[in-house]
Scaffold this motif. Structure first.
Motif, PDB file in Angstrom:
ATOM      1  N   LYS A   1      -4.141  15.311  58.071  1.00 27.97           N
ATOM      2  CA  LYS A   1      -3.496  15.861  56.876  1.00 27.97           C
ATOM      3  C   LYS A   1      -4.220  17.130  56.457  1.00 27.97           C
ATOM      4  O   LYS A   1      -5.453  17.158  56.388  1.00 27.97           O
ATOM      5  N   GLY A   2      -3.433  18.180  56.193  1.00 30.99           N
ATOM      6  CA  GLY A   2      -3.998  19.448  55.747  1.00 30.99           C
ATOM      7  C   GLY A   2      -4.544  20.326  56.847  1.00 30.99           C
ATOM      8  O   GLY A   2      -4.847  21.488  56.621  1.00 30.99           O
ATOM      9  N   GLU A   3      -4.693  19.807  58.043  1.00 26.29           N
ATOM     10  CA  GLU A   3      -5.205  20.610  59.156  1.00 26.29           C
ATOM     11  C   GLU A   3      -4.123  21.581  59.618  1.00 26.29           C
ATOM     12  O   GLU A   3      -2.954  21.224  59.730  1.00 26.29           O
ATOM     13  N   MET A   4      -4.516  22.822  59.874  1.00 28.72           N
ATOM     14  CA  MET A   4      -3.564  23.859  60.273  1.00 28.72           C
ATOM     15  C   MET A   4      -3.012  23.603  61.676  1.00 28.72           C
ATOM     16  O   MET A   4      -3.762  23.260  62.579  1.00 28.72           O
ATOM     17  N   LEU A   5      -1.707  23.785  61.809  1.00 28.57           N
ATOM     18  CA  LEU A   5      -1.036  23.713  63.106  1.00 28.57           C
ATOM     19  C   LEU A   5      -0.844  25.142  63.617  1.00 28.57           C
ATOM     20  O   LEU A   5      -0.897  26.086  62.833  1.00 28.57           O
ATOM     21  N   PRO A   6      -0.609  25.297  64.904  1.00 26.61           N
ATOM     22  CA  PRO A   6      -0.253  26.634  65.398  1.00 26.61           C
ATOM     23  C   PRO A   6       0.943  27.165  64.606  1.00 26.61           C
ATOM     24  O   PRO A   6       1.825  26.391  64.202  1.00 26.61           O
ATOM     25  N   SER A   7       0.987  28.472  64.389  1.00 34.84           N
ATOM     26  CA  SER A   7       1.959  29.076  63.468  1.00 34.84           C
ATOM     27  C   SER A   7       3.413  28.687  63.753  1.00 34.84           C
ATOM     28  O   SER A   7       4.149  28.364  62.838  1.00 34.84           O
ATOM     29  N   GLN A   8       3.846  28.720  64.981  1.00 34.04           N
ATOM     30  CA  GLN A   8       5.233  28.376  65.304  1.00 34.04           C
ATOM     31  C   GLN A   8       5.532  26.911  64.985  1.00 34.04           C
ATOM     32  O   GLN A   8       6.629  26.560  64.582  1.00 34.04           O
ATOM     33  N   MET A   9       4.543  26.053  65.163  1.00 37.51           N
ATOM     34  CA  MET A   9       4.751  24.617  64.987  1.00 37.51           C
ATOM     35  C   MET A   9       4.733  24.206  63.520  1.00 37.51           C
ATOM     36  O   MET A   9       5.358  23.221  63.144  1.00 37.51           O
ATOM     37  N   ASP A  10       4.024  24.947  62.703  1.00 38.67           N
ATOM     38  CA  ASP A  10       3.871  24.582  61.294  1.00 38.67           C
ATOM     39  C   ASP A  10       5.213  24.522  60.564  1.00 38.67           C
ATOM     40  O   ASP A  10       5.357  23.768  59.610  1.00 38.67           O
ATOM     41  N   ARG A  11       6.201  25.272  61.042  1.00 34.68           N
ATOM     42  CA  ARG A  11       7.532  25.261  60.414  1.00 34.68           C
ATOM     43  C   ARG A  11       8.152  23.879  60.418  1.00 34.68           C
ATOM     44  O   ARG A  11       8.954  23.537  59.559  1.00 34.68           O
ATOM     45  N   GLY A  12       7.825  23.060  61.414  1.00 39.09           N
ATOM     46  CA  GLY A  12       8.455  21.753  61.551  1.00 39.09           C
ATOM     47  C   GLY A  12       7.670  20.596  60.967  1.00 39.09           C
ATOM     48  O   GLY A  12       8.135  19.457  61.005  1.00 39.09           O
ATOM     49  N   ARG A  13       6.510  20.864  60.401  1.00 37.70           N
ATOM     50  CA  ARG A  13       5.646  19.785  59.917  1.00 37.70           C
ATOM     51  C   ARG A  13       6.331  18.908  58.872  1.00 37.70           C
ATOM     52  O   ARG A  13       6.351  17.689  58.980  1.00 37.70           O
ATOM     53  N   GLY A  14       6.878  19.507  57.834  1.00 42.86           N
ATOM     54  CA  GLY A  14       7.510  18.743  56.761  1.00 42.86           C
ATOM     55  C   GLY A  14       8.703  17.936  57.247  1.00 42.86           C
ATOM     56  O   GLY A  14       8.907  16.791  56.841  1.00 42.86           O
ATOM     57  N   ILE A  15       9.478  18.523  58.140  1.00 37.38           N
ATOM     58  CA  ILE A  15      10.661  17.835  58.671  1.00 37.38           C
ATOM     59  C   ILE A  15      10.240  16.680  59.583  1.00 37.38           C
ATOM     60  O   ILE A  15      10.861  15.621  59.587  1.00 37.38           O
ATOM     61  N   ALA A  16       9.145  16.874  60.322  1.00 34.91           N
ATOM     62  CA  ALA A  16       8.651  15.813  61.218  1.00 34.91           C
ATOM     63  C   ALA A  16       8.233  14.576  60.433  1.00 34.91           C
ATOM     64  O   ALA A  16       8.290  13.460  60.947  1.00 34.91           O
ATOM     65  N   LEU A  17       7.836  14.759  59.189  1.00 33.05           N
ATOM     66  CA  LEU A  17       7.407  13.629  58.365  1.00 33.05           C
ATOM     67  C   LEU A  17       8.583  12.872  57.753  1.00 33.05           C
ATOM     68  O   LEU A  17       8.409  11.791  57.202  1.00 33.05           O
ATOM     69  N   HIS A  18       9.778  13.444  57.870  1.00 39.67           N
ATOM     70  CA  HIS A  18      10.971  12.799  57.315  1.00 39.67           C
ATOM     71  C   HIS A  18      11.278  11.539  58.129  1.00 39.67           C
ATOM     72  O   HIS A  18      11.289  11.573  59.361  1.00 39.67           O
ATOM     73  N   PRO A  19      11.548  10.421  57.467  1.00 35.22           N
ATOM     74  CA  PRO A  19      11.742   9.157  58.205  1.00 35.22           C
ATOM     75  C   PRO A  19      12.997   9.094  59.081  1.00 35.22           C
ATOM     76  O   PRO A  19      13.087   8.229  59.954  1.00 35.22           O
ATOM     77  N   ASN A  20      13.954   9.988  58.884  1.00 34.86           N
ATOM     78  CA  ASN A  20      15.175   9.945  59.695  1.00 34.86           C
ATOM     79  C   ASN A  20      15.013  10.538  61.090  1.00 34.86           C
ATOM     80  O   ASN A  20      15.874  10.351  61.936  1.00 34.86           O
TER      81      ASN A  20
END
Length: 160
Positions: free
Chosen positions: A116-135
């Motif tokens: 949690k809170g650790e930086m992802l590579p820039s292109q990948m960071d866009r999908g972080r919030g959506i990846a946490l979505h349960p659907n």
């Protein structure tokens, strides 16, 4: 005097051999709307299951698992060229605290788990919030879009 177009000499037999190097297959590269339509298609259950298995073996995945995933991607998109594949895949990590998400990098050869809170590579960071979505099981990250995939393979496109 007329000359026959078809040679009526049927006594002569001609043997023709063709080597594999002489045979070429013509492929059509998908672009624009055709590529978008192809990437919107439902993903196979085998592909979804293979990506979902990344969490099954602990913090590090074996090279065999990664090779299986690369093969699953190639099987899922046989009509695409490798540069049209996702630049990465991001998914919720079920290893527990402190991990939040994991990614398969651009070269499709390294799985990394992020806290949690650790930086992802820039292109990948866009999908972080959506990846946490349960659907969604995972997010395919492309240069211009994110494609969120559900457990049954349905694909939602997020522009951006």
């Amino acid at each position: 005097m007329r000359r026959p177009i078809i040679n009526m000499n049927v006594d002569k037999k001609v043997n023709v051999t063709v080597s594999p190097k002489q045979v070429s297959r013509t492929t059509v590269e998908l672009t624009g709307m055709a590529l978008d339509k192809r990437l919107r298609q439902k993903r196979s259950q085998a592909y979804v299951d293979c990506v979902a298995k990344l969490d099954a073996c602990g913090v590090t995945s074996s090279q065999a698992q990664i090779n299986d995933l690369i093969q699953a991607i190639q099987n899922e998109f046989p009509d695409l060229t490798p540069y049209q594949y996702p630049i990465g895949i991001i998914a919720k990590c079920y290893l527990g605290e402190p991990y939040e998400v994991h990614i398969l990098d651009v070269k499709l050869d390294i799985v990394e788990h992020y806290k949690k809170g650790e930086m992802l590579p820039s292109q990948m960071d866009r999908g972080r919030g959506i990846a946490l979505h349960p659907n969604y099981v995972f997010i395919e990250v492309y240069n211009d879009t994110l494609r969120a995939v559900t457990t049954n393979g349905d694909v939602s496109v997020i522009q951006g």
